[in-house]
Design a protein around this motif. Structure first.
Motif, PDB file in Angstrom:
ATOM      1  N   LEU A  36      45.933  -4.769  24.950  1.00 58.98           N
ATOM      2  CA  LEU A  36      45.006  -5.159  23.887  1.00 58.98           C
ATOM      3  C   LEU A  36      44.826  -6.675  23.857  1.00 58.98           C
ATOM      4  O   LEU A  36      43.693  -7.167  23.726  1.00 58.98           O
ATOM      5  CB  LEU A  36      45.497  -4.656  22.530  1.00 58.98           C
ATOM      6  N   GLY A  37      45.904  -7.419  24.006  1.00 60.42           N
ATOM      7  CA  GLY A  37      45.818  -8.886  24.032  1.00 60.42           C
ATOM      8  C   GLY A  37      44.960  -9.374  25.179  1.00 60.42           C
ATOM      9  O   GLY A  37      44.116 -10.271  25.009  1.00 60.42           O
ATOM     10  N   LEU A  38      45.149  -8.789  26.369  1.00 62.24           N
ATOM     11  CA  LEU A  38      44.331  -9.188  27.523  1.00 62.24           C
ATOM     12  C   LEU A  38      42.861  -8.849  27.315  1.00 62.24           C
ATOM     13  O   LEU A  38      41.972  -9.633  27.669  1.00 62.24           O
ATOM     14  CB  LEU A  38      44.852  -8.502  28.792  1.00 62.24           C
ATOM     15  N   VAL A  39      42.589  -7.693  26.734  1.00 60.96           N
ATOM     16  CA  VAL A  39      41.194  -7.287  26.496  1.00 60.96           C
ATOM     17  C   VAL A  39      40.536  -8.225  25.484  1.00 60.96           C
ATOM     18  O   VAL A  39      39.383  -8.650  25.670  1.00 60.96           O
ATOM     19  CB  VAL A  39      41.135  -5.812  26.021  1.00 60.96           C
ATOM     20  N   ILE A  40      41.249  -8.583  24.427  1.00 60.20           N
ATOM     21  CA  ILE A  40      40.690  -9.491  23.417  1.00 60.20           C
ATOM     22  C   ILE A  40      40.424 -10.874  24.021  1.00 60.20           C
ATOM     23  O   ILE A  40      39.341 -11.448  23.822  1.00 60.20           O
ATOM     24  CB  ILE A  40      41.631  -9.590  22.196  1.00 60.20           C
ATOM     25  N   ILE A  41      41.389 -11.390  24.766  1.00 65.05           N
ATOM     26  CA  ILE A  41      41.202 -12.707  25.396  1.00 65.05           C
ATOM     27  C   ILE A  41      40.059 -12.656  26.398  1.00 65.05           C
ATOM     28  O   ILE A  41      39.236 -13.572  26.467  1.00 65.05           O
ATOM     29  CB  ILE A  41      42.509 -13.183  26.068  1.00 65.05           C
ATOM     30  N   ARG A  42      39.989 -11.549  27.154  1.00 70.97           N
ATOM     31  CA  ARG A  42      38.919 -11.415  28.152  1.00 70.97           C
ATOM     32  C   ARG A  42      37.546 -11.375  27.480  1.00 70.97           C
ATOM     33  O   ARG A  42      36.573 -11.905  27.997  1.00 70.97           O
ATOM     34  CB  ARG A  42      39.146 -10.138  28.960  1.00 70.97           C
ATOM     35  N   THR A  43      37.478 -10.759  26.309  1.00 72.33           N
ATOM     36  CA  THR A  43      36.214 -10.654  25.581  1.00 72.33           C
ATOM     37  C   THR A  43      35.666 -12.027  25.196  1.00 72.33           C
ATOM     38  O   THR A  43      34.467 -12.264  25.273  1.00 72.33           O
ATOM     39  CB  THR A  43      36.398  -9.792  24.313  1.00 72.33           C
ATOM     40  N   PHE A  44      36.555 -12.921  24.816  1.00 74.72           N
ATOM     41  CA  PHE A  44      36.130 -14.237  24.341  1.00 74.72           C
ATOM     42  C   PHE A  44      36.198 -15.319  25.415  1.00 74.72           C
ATOM     43  O   PHE A  44      35.857 -16.465  25.152  1.00 74.72           O
ATOM     44  CB  PHE A  44      36.964 -14.663  23.132  1.00 74.72           C
ATOM     45  N   SER A  45      36.611 -14.950  26.613  1.00 78.53           N
ATOM     46  CA  SER A  45      36.760 -15.948  27.676  1.00 78.53           C
ATOM     47  C   SER A  45      35.486 -16.046  28.520  1.00 78.53           C
ATOM     48  O   SER A  45      34.840 -15.044  28.820  1.00 78.53           O
ATOM     49  CB  SER A  45      37.938 -15.569  28.574  1.00 78.53           C
ATOM     50  N   ASP A  46      35.162 -17.282  28.905  1.00 76.96           N
ATOM     51  CA  ASP A  46      34.029 -17.514  29.804  1.00 76.96           C
ATOM     52  C   ASP A  46      34.489 -17.735  31.237  1.00 76.96           C
ATOM     53  O   ASP A  46      33.658 -17.843  32.141  1.00 76.96           O
ATOM     54  CB  ASP A  46      33.233 -18.741  29.337  1.00 76.96           C
ATOM     55  N   ASP A  47      35.788 -17.798  31.452  1.00 75.53           N
ATOM     56  CA  ASP A  47      36.362 -18.062  32.782  1.00 75.53           C
ATOM     57  C   ASP A  47      36.326 -16.769  33.607  1.00 75.53           C
ATOM     58  O   ASP A  47      37.030 -15.811  33.330  1.00 75.53           O
ATOM     59  CB  ASP A  47      37.796 -18.568  32.627  1.00 75.53           C
ATOM     60  N   GLN A  48      35.478 -16.767  34.636  1.00 73.52           N
ATOM     61  CA  GLN A  48      35.300 -15.586  35.486  1.00 73.52           C
ATOM     62  C   GLN A  48      36.582 -15.209  36.222  1.00 73.52           C
ATOM     63  O   GLN A  48      36.876 -14.031  36.386  1.00 73.52           O
ATOM     64  CB  GLN A  48      34.163 -15.807  36.485  1.00 73.52           C
ATOM     65  N   SER A  49      37.330 -16.199  36.696  1.00 76.48           N
ATOM     66  CA  SER A  49      38.557 -15.888  37.435  1.00 76.48           C
ATOM     67  C   SER A  49      39.595 -15.241  36.503  1.00 76.48           C
ATOM     68  O   SER A  49      40.288 -14.304  36.893  1.00 76.48           O
ATOM     69  CB  SER A  49      39.140 -17.136  38.099  1.00 76.48           C
ATOM     70  N   PHE A  50      39.668 -15.722  35.263  1.00 76.00           N
ATOM     71  CA  PHE A  50      40.596 -15.092  34.314  1.00 76.00           C
ATOM     72  C   PHE A  50      40.129 -13.680  33.973  1.00 76.00           C
ATOM     73  O   PHE A  50      40.950 -12.765  33.856  1.00 76.00           O
ATOM     74  CB  PHE A  50      40.733 -15.914  33.031  1.00 76.00           C
ATOM     75  N   ASN A  51      38.824 -13.497  33.787  1.00 77.35           N
ATOM     76  CA  ASN A  51      38.294 -12.174  33.471  1.00 77.35           C
ATOM     77  C   ASN A  51      38.605 -11.170  34.581  1.00 77.35           C
ATOM     78  O   ASN A  51      38.936 -10.018  34.308  1.00 77.35           O
ATOM     79  CB  ASN A  51      36.787 -12.235  33.220  1.00 77.35           C
ATOM     80  N   GLN A  52      38.481 -11.637  35.826  1.00 79.69           N
ATOM     81  CA  GLN A  52      38.814 -10.775  36.968  1.00 79.69           C
ATOM     82  C   GLN A  52      40.303 -10.437  36.965  1.00 79.69           C
ATOM     83  O   GLN A  52      40.698  -9.291  37.156  1.00 79.69           O
ATOM     84  CB  GLN A  52      38.424 -11.480  38.287  1.00 79.69           C
ATOM     85  N   PHE A  53      41.145 -11.470  36.730  1.00 78.77           N
ATOM     86  CA  PHE A  53      42.593 -11.261  36.658  1.00 78.77           C
ATOM     87  C   PHE A  53      42.950 -10.300  35.525  1.00 78.77           C
ATOM     88  O   PHE A  53      43.776  -9.405  35.699  1.00 78.77           O
ATOM     89  CB  PHE A  53      43.319 -12.597  36.452  1.00 78.77           C
TER      90      PHE A  53
END
Length: 171
Positions: free
Chosen positions: A44-61
């Motif tokens: 859940l933490g990763l999904v929430i951070i991914r939702t608000f993140s603009d960093d493509q490499s982090f989103n992929q990770f």
């Protein structure tokens, strides 16, 4: 004079013939809920951070991490389920035996005369499901301590009272 006679090993009682009692089924729910809480909160933490993140490499990770954590949680759940069937205990007049494991089964037999301390513990979730953990601490540092998790509250208290009586008679 000192004697050290050999014992016929085939005449010794076998642990396999011991009537072992299974752990209460509700403890399996405790295990699954704990897995869900640990892995679910990370996912859940990763999904929430991914939702608000603009960093493509982090989103992929984060996507790969969520997939990996989901697979690991499913694998862990299967291991816990398979290992749950091996969680058994037996109380005899001179000792207590506890068996548990996932891929490898470990059996501990603790003679009553080696028991140093007893404790009953109940987590929040275990209390809600009417379960307790009977912790039996042994003399020495041999790793012979036993924690029988998933006992019904009344069974844990009965065994605690019995073992306390045995220990007090010894003193």
């Amino acid at each position: 004079m000192f004697a050290n006679n050999q014992i016929d090993v085939s005449s010794l009682p076998k642990v396999e013939h011991l009537e072992m009692h299974p752990i209460h089924r509700n403890y399996l729910y405790v295990l699954f809920i704990n897995i869900f809480l640990v892995y679910g909160s990370i996912i859940l933490g990763l999904v929430i951070i991914r939702t608000f993140s603009d960093d493509q490499s982090f989103n992929q990770f984060a996507l790969y991490a969520v997939c990996a954590l989901t697979v690991i949680s499913l694998f862990t759940s299967i291991l816990y389920y398979l290992g749950f069937k091996k969680r058994k205990y037996a109380m005899r007049e001179k000792d207590i035996t506890y068996s548990h494991g996932y891929l490898v089964t470990k059996t501990i037999t603790l003679p009553h005369n080696r028991i140093q301390h007893l404790e009953i513990a109940r987590s929040f979730l275990a209390r809600k499901l009417g379960l307790s953990t009977l912790k039996i601490y042994s003399a020495g540092e041999s790793g012979g301590d036993i924690a029988i998790k998933g006992l019904p509250k009344d069974v844990a208290e009965t065994q605690y009272a019995f073992l306390t009586k045995v220990i007090n008679e010894r003193l």
